[in-house]
Each structure stands twice: as C-alpha cells, then as structure tokens.
Design an enzyme around this catalytic site. Structure first.
Site, PDB file in Angstrom:
ATOM      1  NE  ARG A 136     -12.182  -2.564   5.804  1.00  0.00           N
ATOM      2  CZ  ARG A 136     -12.640  -2.431   7.130  1.00  0.00           C
ATOM      3  NH1 ARG A 136     -13.910  -2.933   7.320  1.00  0.00           N
ATOM      4  NH2 ARG A 136     -11.825  -2.534   7.978  1.00  0.00           N
ATOM      5  CG  ASP A 162      -3.552  -7.371  11.182  1.00  0.00           C
ATOM      6  OD1 ASP A 162      -4.420  -6.530  11.205  1.00  0.00           O
ATOM      7  OD2 ASP A 162      -3.382  -8.275  10.440  1.00  0.00           O
ATOM      8  CG  HIS A 179      -5.277  -8.035   7.380  1.00  0.00           C
ATOM      9  ND1 HIS A 179      -4.689  -7.461   8.318  1.00  0.00           N
ATOM     10  CD2 HIS A 179      -5.730  -7.272   6.224  1.00  0.00           C
ATOM     11  CE1 HIS A 179      -4.986  -6.080   8.056  1.00  0.00           C
ATOM     12  NE2 HIS A 179      -5.629  -5.916   6.747  1.00  0.00           N
ATOM     13  CB  ALA A 225       4.110   2.860  -7.056  1.00  0.00           C
ATOM     14  N   GLY A 262      -2.848   5.526  -1.983  1.00  0.00           N
ATOM     15  CA  GLY A 262      -2.504   6.134  -0.505  1.00  0.00           C
ATOM     16  C   GLY A 262      -1.489   5.374   0.029  1.00  0.00           C
TER      17      GLY A 262
HETATM   18  N1  LIG Z   1      -2.851  -5.557   4.124  1.00  0.00           N
HETATM   19  C1  LIG Z   1      -3.241  -4.656   4.982  1.00  0.00           C
HETATM   20  O1  LIG Z   1      -2.801  -4.516   6.004  1.00  0.00           O
HETATM   21  C2  LIG Z   1      -3.514  -3.495   4.246  1.00  0.00           C
HETATM   22  C3  LIG Z   1      -3.528  -2.279   5.046  1.00  0.00           C
HETATM   23  C4  LIG Z   1      -4.428  -1.194   4.260  1.00  0.00           C
HETATM   24  C5  LIG Z   1      -4.801  -1.326   2.952  1.00  0.00           C
HETATM   25  N2  LIG Z   1      -4.718  -2.423   2.404  1.00  0.00           N
HETATM   26  C6  LIG Z   1      -5.305  -2.505   1.372  1.00  0.00           C
HETATM   27  O2  LIG Z   1      -4.423  -2.299   0.095  1.00  0.00           O
HETATM   28  C7  LIG Z   1      -5.067  -1.516  -1.010  1.00  0.00           C
HETATM   29  C8  LIG Z   1      -4.669  -0.381  -1.494  1.00  0.00           C
HETATM   30  O3  LIG Z   1      -5.129   0.625  -0.541  1.00  0.00           O
HETATM   31  P1  LIG Z   1      -4.934   2.556  -0.921  1.00  0.00           P
HETATM   32  O4  LIG Z   1      -5.425   2.912   0.401  1.00  0.00           O
HETATM   33  O5  LIG Z   1      -3.473   2.389  -1.296  1.00  0.00           O
HETATM   34  O6  LIG Z   1      -5.796   2.396  -2.024  1.00  0.00           O
HETATM   35  P2  LIG Z   1      -5.636   3.437  -3.326  1.00  0.00           P
HETATM   36  O7  LIG Z   1      -6.925   3.794  -4.023  1.00  0.00           O
HETATM   37  O8  LIG Z   1      -5.199   4.919  -2.426  1.00  0.00           O
HETATM   38  O9  LIG Z   1      -4.385   3.258  -4.105  1.00  0.00           O
HETATM   39  C9  LIG Z   1      -4.549   2.168  -4.920  1.00  0.00           C
HETATM   40  C10 LIG Z   1      -3.726   2.326  -6.024  1.00  0.00           C
HETATM   41  O10 LIG Z   1      -3.683   1.063  -6.902  1.00  0.00           O
HETATM   42  C11 LIG Z   1      -3.729   1.537  -8.403  1.00  0.00           C
HETATM   43  N3  LIG Z   1      -4.344   0.490  -9.177  1.00  0.00           N
HETATM   44  C12 LIG Z   1      -5.779  -0.001  -9.281  1.00  0.00           C
HETATM   45  N4  LIG Z   1      -5.420  -0.914 -10.215  1.00  0.00           N
HETATM   46  C13 LIG Z   1      -4.399  -0.981 -10.543  1.00  0.00           C
HETATM   47  C14 LIG Z   1      -3.825  -2.050 -11.373  1.00  0.00           C
HETATM   48  N5  LIG Z   1      -4.545  -2.905 -12.224  1.00  0.00           N
HETATM   49  N6  LIG Z   1      -2.515  -2.127 -11.507  1.00  0.00           N
HETATM   50  C15 LIG Z   1      -1.785  -1.365 -10.718  1.00  0.00           C
HETATM   51  N7  LIG Z   1      -2.314  -0.321  -9.834  1.00  0.00           N
HETATM   52  C16 LIG Z   1      -3.478  -0.346  -9.825  1.00  0.00           C
HETATM   53  C17 LIG Z   1      -4.634   2.701  -8.336  1.00  0.00           C
HETATM   54  O11 LIG Z   1      -4.453   3.375  -9.395  1.00  0.00           O
HETATM   55  C18 LIG Z   1      -4.104   3.322  -7.022  1.00  0.00           C
HETATM   56  O12 LIG Z   1      -3.057   4.409  -7.180  1.00  0.00           O
HETATM   57  C19 LIG Z   1      -6.467  -1.859  -0.661  1.00  0.00           C
HETATM   58  O13 LIG Z   1      -7.200  -3.088  -1.236  1.00  0.00           O
HETATM   59  C20 LIG Z   1      -6.535  -1.873   0.646  1.00  0.00           C
HETATM   60  O14 LIG Z   1      -7.782  -2.618   1.361  1.00  0.00           O
HETATM   61  C21 LIG Z   1      -4.144  -3.490   2.935  1.00  0.00           C
HETATM   62  O1  LIG Z   2      -9.197  -1.875   7.082  1.00  0.00           O
HETATM   63  C1  LIG Z   2      -9.087  -1.828   5.936  1.00  0.00           C
HETATM   64  O2  LIG Z   2      -9.723  -1.958   4.926  1.00  0.00           O
HETATM   65  C2  LIG Z   2      -7.491  -1.784   5.489  1.00  0.00           C
HETATM   66  C3  LIG Z   2      -6.538  -2.623   6.062  1.00  0.00           C
HETATM   67  O3  LIG Z   2      -6.853  -4.094   5.899  1.00  0.00           O
HETATM   68  C4  LIG Z   2      -6.281  -2.310   7.345  1.00  0.00           C
HETATM   69  O4  LIG Z   2      -6.247  -3.208   8.486  1.00  0.00           O
HETATM   70  O5  LIG Z   2      -6.123  -1.128   7.990  1.00  0.00           O
END
Ligand SMILES: NC(=O)c1ccc[n+]([C@@H]2O[C@H](COP(=O)([O-])OP(=O)(O)OC[C@H]3O[C@@H](n4cnc5c(N)ncnc54)[C@H](O)[C@@H]3O)[C@@H](O)[C@H]2O)c1
Ligand SMILES: O=C(O)C[C@H](O)C(=O)O
Length: 352
Positions: A120, A189, A216, A48, A51
């Site tokens: 990423r 998506d 995805h 939580a 980002g």
């Molecule tokens: N499904 C989708 O469409 C989609 C879209 C965007 C991003 N993502 C994915 O979502 C994930 C998070 O992205 P983000 O930009 O928020 O990253 P981020 O690094 O900003 O935030 C991730 C958070 O996870 C926390 N974290 C790490 N290990 C943890 C654990 N063991 N338990 C609880 N929290 C933990 C970190 O402390 C951090 O606050 C990435 O893997 C990203 O690729 C998926």
């Molecule tokens: O592209 C990424 O790595 C994050 C996420 O899966 C997205 O589609 O934006």
C-alpha cells in the site's frame, strides 16, 4: 567428489541454471548433501527480493529447522541469493529468477511463504491491491499445485482476506486443495497486539499473548482483549484505544513510510515467527497454537482467523472463539460483514 564436482556443487547452490549446466545431477547431489548434512525442511519464499522478502530470507537462513531455502522473485533474486548464501548457517540457499524458474523453485518444498505483490501507499486500503495481487497469487498458487501440492502455504500478500480464498479456489481447480495446508498470515496483528497491550500494562511483550481473530484488514482485525494472557482487565477507553491501534497498525506504518511502502521488518519478524511454528508442527512438536486465517466453521463464513493448532498436516484443530464480551460481539458482527464481501470477491476472481 573431485575438485570440479565440488565447485559445480557450490555454483548450483547459487543459481539453478548452474546446476542445469551440469546436467541436473549436481543439483540432486546438492539436495542429498542438504538432507544429510543439515536435516530439516525445504522452504521457498516467493517474492524474496522485496521489502518483506529480503529480511524474511535472512531470518529463515538463520532458522536451524531449515535445510534448503529457495528464493524466488521476478527481479533481483540472484543478488539476494548471493548475499544471503554467504551467511555461515546450515541452510543451503538457491535463487530462482522469473516465471520460467518458478517450477524449479517450488519442486520438493515443505513450506512455501508468499510475500509477493505490491504494498500500500498512503490513502489506499488493502483491497486496492486486489487488482494486481490477485493475479500474482493465482499464478504462484498454480505453480504450487503443479510442483509441491503437499506443501504448507503461508500467504502474506494482501488483501489476505481475499488472497486466501483465491488460493483455495486455484487449488480446488487443480484438485490439490487441502484446507489444513493453506494459512493466511495474521501473525503481525498478534505481534502488534502483544506489543501495544504490553505497553498499556507495563509488561514485557514476550509475557503477553493476545488472540486476534477475524481477518487482516481494518475492522476485520478483532483483538480479543477479554482473553489476554496473563489475565487482566481494561477500561472502556483502554479497550477502544487498543482495538483501534491494533486495527490501524498497518496504516500507522504506511503513513510513517510516506509512500515508501508498508510494514516490512516487523512483518518479516512475524512471518518467521509463524513459519517457525509451522515447521515445529510439521516436525511433530506438541501444543503449537497460533492465530491464522484459514478455512473454518467457527462462524458462518467459509474463512476466518482464530487460534489453530499446528501439526504434521498443517492445521490439526481450529479453536472456537470462546466467551466474548459485548464490545467484542459487536466487533465480530462488523468484521463478518466486511469479510463476507472480501471472501466472495476472491472466490469469484477464480470462478468467473
Ligand atoms: N499479511 C500481512 O500481515 C502483511 C504485512 C505486510 C505486508 N503485506 C503484504 O505483502 C506484500 C509484499 O509487501 P512488500 O513490502 O514486501 O512489497 P515489495 O514491493 O517490497 O516486494 C514485493 C516483491 O514481490 C515481487 N513480485 C511481484 N510480482 C511477483 C511475482 N509474480 N512472482 C514473484 N514475485 C513477485 C516483487 O518483485 C518484489 O520483490 C504486499 O501485498 C503487502 O501488502 C502483508
Ligand atoms: O498495512 C498494510 O498494507 C500491510 C500489512 O497488511 C500490515 O498490516 O502492515
């Protein structure tokens, strides 16, 4: 309730250790108040403070279907919780920091949203995140199996094509697996597809609905442009441009952020849109249909994203692909090839 009890109750909202200092009964009273004062669902966000996690937490705090919001992270959860908890909306917010508080964060939850894990950087694929995120998802899902085995799980952490099979294997091992309750979030998506298609058609994106199937990542993201609503047609060039832009949407953001992460704000928007639909389904609303990556028999693969109907038990019905044109049939074959490897990688991570 006297003044001291009222103060203790407020402290308990901010941090569970405050409740524990009061012998646990304060937290119970807070739960009761949350149930009575603002009927709704209990939602946990794992990751939580990240980002995605922060704007997601803010938007879920604004959702009237949520009565209790648990914010868990391994860093900065108290800060985000204090901040969000000042919003004058109905949900009671509590923060949980680090592994020792994972079980308290999860106990009693109806919906668990997981955006925990690394994002990423330019030049990386989502699969490059597997090494770190697979272990994070495993640990968090073990917690879900222990503490809220009946919760609906919305899994966002990448690579979704593999993390959903990982979660399924963890739940199977624990004897709690219910495929209806495990959903990989592919809503971004769909959100992108609606936006880009609307741009080409000159429509308001809110009037456009594009089914996006497969998975995805890259070519596994398969927009079905022949099934866009309202009905329309595209030239070959438009089809190729739109398909590629939707498939590369994530990379477009990763490159624009130039090392500062991947999509967070549009993802938080998409995650809340999807979570809200899951909660409406849980409430018993009719005709809640969205795309999600779930255990499926639509293709020969064990997991596949299609349109699903959401209800009181999670995924109530999985829809077939419908009629595909030649371009989409070719895309489907490509998507399946890549998906098969990603699914196998996730399964064997737990089974090894
Ligand atoms: N499904 C989708 O469409 C989609 C879209 C965007 C991003 N993502 C994915 O979502 C994930 C998070 O992205 P983000 O930009 O928020 O990253 P981020 O690094 O900003 O935030 C991730 C958070 O996870 C926390 N974290 C790490 N290990 C943890 C654990 N063991 N338990 C609880 N929290 C933990 C970190 O402390 C951090 O606050 C990435 O893997 C990203 O690729 C998926
Ligand atoms: O592209 C990424 O790595 C994050 C996420 O899966 C997205 O589609 O934006």
């Amino acid at each position: 309730m006297d003044a001291n009890q009222r103060i203790a109750r407020i402290a308990a909202h901010l941090h569970p250790s405050n409740a524990q200092m009061e012998g646990g009964s304060v937290l119970e009273r807070a739960n009761c108040r949350a149930k009575g004062g603002a009927p709704g669902f209990k939602v946990a966000i794992l990751g939580a403070a990240g980002g995605i996690g922060q704007p997601l937490a803010m938007l879920m705090k604004m959702n009237p279907l949520v009565s209790v919001l648990h914010l868990y992270d391994v860093v900065n959860a108290p800060g985000v919780t204090a901040d969000i908890s000042h919003m004058d909306t109905g949900a009671v917010v509590r923060g949980f920091l680090g592994q020792p508080q994972l079980d308290a964060a999860l106990t009693g939850m109806d919906l668990v949203i997981i955006p925990a894990g690394v994002p990423r950087k330019p030049g990386m694929t989502r699969d490059d995140l597997f090494k770190i995120n697979a272990g994070i998802v495993k640990t968090l899902c073990e917690g879900i199996a222990r503490c809220c085995p009946n919760a609906i799980v919305n899994l966002i952490s990448n690579p979704v094509n593999s993390t959903v099979p990982i979660a399924a294997e963890v739940f199977k091992k624990a004897g709690t697996y219910d495929p209806k309750r495990l959903l990989g979030v592919t809503m971004l998506d769909v959100v992108r597809a609606n936006t880009f298609v609307a741009e080409v058609l000159g429509l308001d994106p809110r009037e456009v609905s594009v089914p996006v199937v497969g998975g995805h990542a890259g070519v596994t993201i398969l927009p079905l442009l022949s099934q866009v609503k309202p009905p329309c047609s595209f030239t070959k060039e438009e089809t190729e441009y739109l398909t590629k832009r939707i498939q590369d949407g994530g990379t477009e953001v990763v490159q624009a952020k130039a090392g500062a992460g991947s999509a967070t704000l549009s993802m938080a928007y998409a995650a809340v849109k999807f979570a809200d639909r899951c909660l409406r389904g849980l409430r018993g609303d009719a005709d809640i249909v969205e795309c999600a990556y779930v255990e499926s028999r639509v293709t020969e693969l064990p997991f596949f994203a299609t349109q699903v109907r959401l209800g009181r038990n999670g995924v109530e019905e999985i829809y077939q692909l419908g009629l595909l044109n030649e371009y989409e049939r070719a895309g489907l074959e490509e998507a399946k090839k890549e998906l098969a490897g990603s699914i196998e990688k996730g399964v064997s991570f737990i089974k090894k």
